[in-house]
Write a protein that holds these residues in place. Structure first.
Motif, PDB file in Angstrom:
ATOM      1  N   ASP A  95      -1.160 -19.929  48.542  1.00 13.34           N
ATOM      2  CA  ASP A  95      -2.549 -20.297  48.783  1.00 13.34           C
ATOM      3  C   ASP A  95      -2.829 -20.495  50.269  1.00 13.34           C
ATOM      4  OD1 ASP A  95      -3.801 -20.788  46.002  1.00 13.34           O
ATOM      5  OD2 ASP A  95      -1.904 -21.864  45.890  1.00 13.34           O
ATOM      6  N   ASP A 111      -9.474 -13.903  48.009  1.00 11.81           N
ATOM      7  CA  ASP A 111      -9.220 -13.575  46.605  1.00 11.81           C
ATOM      8  C   ASP A 111      -8.717 -12.143  46.464  1.00 11.81           C
ATOM      9  OD1 ASP A 111      -9.943 -16.077  45.758  1.00 11.81           O
ATOM     10  OD2 ASP A 111     -11.991 -15.529  45.188  1.00 11.81           O
ATOM     11  N   ARG A 134       5.136 -28.938  38.062  1.00 13.64           N
ATOM     12  CA  ARG A 134       3.843 -28.684  37.396  1.00 13.64           C
ATOM     13  C   ARG A 134       3.742 -29.457  36.096  1.00 13.64           C
ATOM     14  NH1 ARG A 134       3.616 -23.183  34.440  1.00 13.64           N
ATOM     15  NH2 ARG A 134       4.870 -24.530  33.077  1.00 13.64           N
ATOM     16  N   GLY A 169       2.373 -19.915  37.486  1.00 10.26           N
ATOM     17  CA  GLY A 169       1.068 -19.378  37.110  1.00 10.26           C
ATOM     18  C   GLY A 169       0.065 -19.522  38.236  1.00 10.26           C
ATOM     19  N   GLN A 170      -1.156 -19.075  37.975  1.00 10.27           N
ATOM     20  CA  GLN A 170      -2.176 -19.003  39.019  1.00 10.27           C
ATOM     21  C   GLN A 170      -2.860 -20.337  39.292  1.00 10.27           C
ATOM     22  OE1 GLN A 170      -2.675 -16.257  40.969  1.00 10.27           O
ATOM     23  NE2 GLN A 170      -0.883 -15.530  39.846  1.00 10.27           N
ATOM     24  N   ASP A 171      -2.930 -21.217  38.317  1.00 10.20           N
ATOM     25  CA  ASP A 171      -3.662 -22.475  38.485  1.00 10.20           C
ATOM     26  C   ASP A 171      -2.764 -23.589  38.994  1.00 10.20           C
ATOM     27  OD1 ASP A 171      -6.002 -21.265  37.564  1.00 10.20           O
ATOM     28  OD2 ASP A 171      -5.484 -21.680  35.478  1.00 10.20           O
ATOM     29  N   ARG A 183      -5.076 -11.861  47.715  1.00 14.10           N
ATOM     30  CA  ARG A 183      -4.094 -12.387  46.774  1.00 14.10           C
ATOM     31  C   ARG A 183      -3.989 -11.506  45.522  1.00 14.10           C
ATOM     32  NH1 ARG A 183      -4.634 -18.250  45.099  1.00 14.10           N
ATOM     33  NH2 ARG A 183      -2.620 -17.686  44.229  1.00 14.10           N
ATOM     34  N   LYS A 184      -5.129 -10.974  45.073  1.00 12.13           N
ATOM     35  CA  LYS A 184      -5.115 -10.147  43.864  1.00 12.13           C
ATOM     36  C   LYS A 184      -4.364  -8.838  44.082  1.00 12.13           C
ATOM     37  CE  LYS A 184      -8.218  -8.027  40.464  1.00 12.13           C
ATOM     38  NZ  LYS A 184      -9.634  -7.837  40.047  1.00 12.13           N
ATOM     39  N   GLY A 215       1.568 -14.492  47.087  1.00  6.78           N
ATOM     40  CA  GLY A 215       1.092 -15.450  46.100  1.00  6.78           C
ATOM     41  C   GLY A 215       0.807 -16.843  46.609  1.00  6.78           C
ATOM     42  N   ARG A 233       5.252 -18.627  42.386  1.00 10.13           N
ATOM     43  CA  ARG A 233       3.963 -18.243  41.809  1.00 10.13           C
ATOM     44  C   ARG A 233       4.135 -17.673  40.414  1.00 10.13           C
ATOM     45  NH1 ARG A 233      -0.198 -20.236  41.971  1.00 10.13           N
ATOM     46  NH2 ARG A 233      -0.550 -20.017  44.226  1.00 10.13           N
ATOM     47  N   ASP A 234       5.104 -16.801  40.224  1.00  7.77           N
ATOM     48  CA  ASP A 234       5.316 -16.191  38.912  1.00  7.77           C
ATOM     49  C   ASP A 234       5.694 -17.249  37.872  1.00  7.77           C
ATOM     50  OD1 ASP A 234       4.771 -13.730  40.004  1.00  7.77           O
ATOM     51  OD2 ASP A 234       6.879 -13.139  40.215  1.00  7.77           O
ATOM     52  N   THR A 242     -11.278 -20.266  52.172  1.00  4.44           N
ATOM     53  CA  THR A 242     -10.623 -20.416  50.881  1.00  4.44           C
ATOM     54  C   THR A 242     -10.781 -21.858  50.423  1.00  4.44           C
ATOM     55  OG1 THR A 242      -8.550 -19.998  49.678  1.00  4.44           O
ATOM     56  CG2 THR A 242      -8.351 -20.993  51.864  1.00  4.44           C
TER      57      THR A 242
END
Length: 405
Positions: free
Chosen positions: A348, A392, A287, A322-324, A395-396, A346, A318-319, A86
């Motif tokens: 990393d 990926d 963030r 966001g993803q980035d 996580r998806k 969620g 995570r929610d 990853t």
């Protein structure tokens, strides 16, 4: 059946001459390594590693929280090839795993931080050096084989802001890639086991503790043969008399604010991560401040007792963010299936602390290799049995592969 036919069926494994290697071979779970480590450590030191704050409710719940999740796998999918690699904050990692910061590692086992970092480098995963390490930033960076390792640094913010700024500059100069700022130590948690054992640094033991150390001469002999123990990154403090466990946490600044974090963010050239029990609102604020990620942690149950288990903060963080945005988690990771659970929710990556310390005590650097190897095998096998082939995909599809009970 003839004797030679019996011999052909029964293969006797020759004994290992290397006793340490033989002990590690016999350990097939993380808990096996834990039991071995406790046998080898004086009780006050073992309790320092294993203990938590106050009633140790959080300590127990961190592990239990992972086990409240059950898997609902997909079947009849091609899992002949599994890719566990990853990217963590812009750098490839062979596993979604990191080695979290632990203080005073050479008191626990004389090889200390360089041995842990060496194992992490071989496994191609990040290692986070603590401000409270017994090896300095510079000494670790210059250690053989660690120049190109993925080295991160965990920063505690001190009342002495010049010292804080100096630590940040030293870490950048020494090539540390990521700065983790600990935000859960406004005051030190009350660790009952340490108080009962009379453990301080340098050691000031109770009579019972001294007797226990005397029963494990191998540990004590190695400590005496090693360089003097100190908080290597901040040695010479407390009026020149040196810091102890009793007084060093009193140097942490309880007045730290978001403005202080912004100033550190501006002074650091790489990625910045906040480490602590951050809920979704604090995650979003981090963030928006320009922080690159959060490391969800309750200090392994060593700070605020009755705190929420970090694994239960992953999905909300995570929610909200966001993803980035990077989300890491530690506290309670004991099996490769826990890593899979963290990523499915969620995260990393998941980080470990106590497990690699147990491995270090059980077998030195090879023991840390053993821990990473066990977690890697367990995680790979869990992915295959879940019906996913890469990070990926895990996580998806993660939340469809989990249910809570």
């Amino acid at each position: 059946m003839k004797a030679r036919e019996v011999r052909a069926l029964i293969k006797v494994k020759p004994p290992r001459i290397d006793r340490r290697a033989a002990r590690l071979d016999a350990c097939i779970t993380i808990e096996d390594l834990h039991r071995l480590a406790r046998r080898r450590l004086p009780r006050p030191v073992a309790d320092y590693v294993d203990g938590g704050a106050d009633e140790e409710l959080t300590l127990a719940d961190n592990v239990a929280a992972f086990r409240r999740w059950q898997f609902t796998p997909s079947v009849l999918t091609d899992v002949a090839t599994i890719d566990t690699s990853t990217t963590l904050l812009g750098r490839r990692s062979a596993l979604p795993l990191g080695l979290a910061p632990t203080g005073y590692t050479r008191m626990i086992s004389s090889p200390g931080e360089p041995a842990v970092a060496g194992a992490a480098a071989r496994a191609e995963v990040p290692y986070v050096l603590s401000t409270m390490a017994s090896t300095s930033l510079e000494d670790l960076a210059s250690h053989r084989g660690l120049k190109d390792a993925d080295r991160w640094f965990q920063l505690y913010i001190w009342k002495d802001r010049d010292l804080t700024a100096q630590l940040v500059r030293r870490a950048a100069t020494a090539g540390y890639r990521v700065l983790e700022i600990a935000v859960d130590t406004a005051v030190s948690g009350y660790r009952v086991r340490d108080a009962r054992n009379g453990l301080t640094i340098p050691p000031h033991m109770t009579l019972k503790g001294l007797v226990d150390i005397g029963m494990r001469p191998g540990y004590w002999t190695k400590m005496l043969a090693s360089p003097a123990l100190e908080f290597a990154n901040v040695s010479g403090g407390a009026g020149g008399e040196g810091y102890t466990i009793d007084n060093i946490t009193k140097q942490f600044d309880p007045s730290v604010s978001w403005d202080d974090l912004a100033r550190i963010r501006d002074s650091w050239p790489g990625a910045v991560v906040l480490k602590g029990p951050l809920g979704p609102e604090d995650t979003v604020r981090a963030r928006d401040l320009g922080i690159d990620g959060v490391h969800l942690s309750n200090h392994g149950g060593r700070q605020l007792d009755r705190a929420v288990a970090p694994i239960d903060l992953v999905a909300p963080a995570r929610d909200a963010a966001g993803q980035d945005f990077a989300v890491f988690v530690d506290s309670g990771v004991r099996h490769g299936a826990d890593i899979a659970t963290a990523l499915a929710l969620g995260a990393d990556a998941a980080f470990i602390g106590r497990p690699y310390l147990w491995g270090l005590v059980a077998g030195g650097e090879a023991g840390v290799d053993k821990v990473i190897g066990l977690l890697s095998d367990q995680f790979t096998r869990t992915m295959a049995l879940l019906g996913v082939t890469n990070i990926d995909e895990l996580r998806k599809r993660g939340r469809t592969l989990l249910k809570q009970h």
